[in-house]
Enzyme design. Structure first.
Site, short mmCIF file in Angstrom:
data_model
loop_
_atom_site.label_atom_id
_atom_site.label_comp_id
_atom_site.label_asym_id
_atom_site.label_seq_id
_atom_site.Cartn_x
_atom_site.Cartn_y
_atom_site.Cartn_z
N THR A 1 1.09 -1.61 -0.04
CA THR A 1 -0.11 0.12 -0.20
C THR A 1 1.09 1.41 0.04
OG1 THR A 1 -0.07 -0.33 2.47
CG2 THR A 1 -1.76 -1.35 1.50
N LYS A 2 2.17 0.56 -0.17
CA LYS A 2 3.45 2.85 0.15
C LYS A 2 3.42 2.97 -1.20
CE LYS A 2 3.15 2.06 5.58
NZ LYS A 2 2.69 0.50 5.03
N SER A 3 3.72 4.32 -0.84
CA SER A 3 4.62 4.90 -2.16
C SER A 3 5.30 3.98 -2.87
CB SER A 3 5.41 6.40 -2.40
OG SER A 3 4.13 7.36 -1.14
#
Length: 400
Positions: A199-201
């Site tokens: 879910t991270k950049s």
């Protein structure tokens, strides 16, 4: 979005706002990521090797840190950073309960005891004054969390740590793009830990990165992540040396595979574009929710650039007509997924039963009222419009 806007809520049998589920935080998977993974597969080298090393070099350059050490997760990054900072059995680490359990688990697995400090009521970042009050004779380190993409008051925390001779290990899982003034998070504290979770950049599926300015600590971290072995398999293949090795400390299995690095690497060139896209979605949310009493985004302190990792609102039942959980359930029925960031760690079963009791009224109040709305660089403006439409629909029904 459905062609009509029914007044009956989907949870009560009406037609949902969306025909399909809007995922909470889908990763960006484009042609660049697919090509990078295929290239890695065809290379025949899947575990830690040239792609993981390239990720370390480019990540260090992005945040302005002398060293970046790739790990299997942000959890292992925190664990190894604490050990490298000298934290061990009998020590205490002051941190926040308003975080994912990984932050607390890393402290416990290092052999230390977490001591929780309350948070600022606006940003929900840990309050430096509360951290100072929580410091005791056994405190060895401070572990602030940059929540939702907003920087903590890291200058105050660094000043506090320096005055007491404490290490600072930052949990920056939400904060790859975050700055403090002109400095990037990752170039400030003794150790800063980032996440490559899905879910991270810089999603790699799984993975983490530790940054540090210390040559000695970087060398220790590289040993700790690889069983304490003095030579890694990729280097051995490149140098064509014999397979002899030594173990200089009892380490862990915490390395990042090239396959995971291959998914994350292409995003580094686009990270600022992704951030700009999320910032535009945040502005769209702000405008759309401005007329809904009782549904208010948390504050974004003007310390520097906000990473916009999460869009978190607080729901006041007195004004919004229903509590957080009722809104979350009704949104899911409308095909809108949401998140809870966070349920305070000290209220969860194991920690409640095994750690000293904590009085954290601001943390607990936030944990009962916050709701995270969908936000990702993979989302479209029309996705935000659907979320806003669903919230307006629910607000009308609940405040009727």
């Amino acid at each position: 979005m459905s062609s009509t806007t029914p007044t009956t809520l989907a949870i009560d049998g009406g037609t949902p706002v969306r025909d399909t589920l809007l995922s909470f935080s889908p990763p960006v998977i484009g042609d660049e990521e697919i090509a990078s993974v295929i290239e890695t597969l065809r290379s025949g080298w899947l575990t830690s090797g040239p792609r993981a090393r390239e990720l370390e070099q480019r990540f260090a350059a992005y945040v302005g840190a002398p060293h970046a050490i790739a790990t299997s997760s942000c959890t292992t990054a925190l664990h190894l950073a604490l050990i490298a900072a000298g934290v061990g059995p009998g020590d205490e680490v002051v941190t926040t309960s308003y975080t994912w359990p990984a932050t607390t688990n890393a402290i416990i697995h290092a052999g230390a005891t977490p001591v929780f400090a309350d948070v600022d009521p606006g940003s929900l970042n840990v309050d430096p004054r509360a951290m100072e009050a929580a410091i005791g004779p056994r405190t060895r380190a401070l572990l602030p969390v940059h929540f939702a993409g907003a920087a903590c008051d890291i200058d105050a925390i660094e000043e506090l740590a320096n005055s007491r001779g404490l290490a600072v290990v930052e949990d920056a899982a939400h904060a790859v793009e975050t700055t403090v003034g002109g400095r990037k998070v990752g170039s400030i504290g003794d150790f800063t830990c980032f996440s490559l979770y899905a879910t991270k950049s810089l999603a790699g599926g799984e993975g983490g990165v530790v940054t540090t300015a210390s040559d000695e600590a970087a060398g220790r971290l590289r040993l700790l992540r690889a069983q304490g072995i003095t030579r890694d398999p990729w280097r051995r293949q490149q140098t064509r040396m014999l397979g002899h090795y030594d173990v200089v400390l009892p380490g862990f299995k915490a390395n990042l595979a090239d396959l995971q690095a291959a998914v994350a690497l292409p995003k580094i060139d686009r990270i600022d574009a992704f951030h700009g896209h999320r910032a535009a979605l945040v502005a769209r949310y702000d405008e759309g929710l401005s007329t809904l009493p009782g549904i208010v985004p948390i504050e974004r302190p003007p310390i520097g650039r906000h990473a916009h990792h999460l869009y978190v609102v607080r729901i006041d039942p007195a004004l919004a007509g229903a509590d957080r959980d009722r809104y979350a359930s009704a949104l899911m029925a409308e095909n809108i997924a949401t998140g809870l960031h966070f349920l305070p760690v000290h209220t969860l079963s194991w920690y409640r039963d095994n750690l000293p009791k904590s009085s954290l009224p601001v943390t607990e109040a936030a944990g009962a009222t916050v709701l995270s709305l969908p936000l990702s660089a993979a989302h479209l403006p029309t996705d935000v419009d659907d979320v806003v439409a669903a919230l307006r629909k629910l607000h009308v029904a609940f405040t009727r």
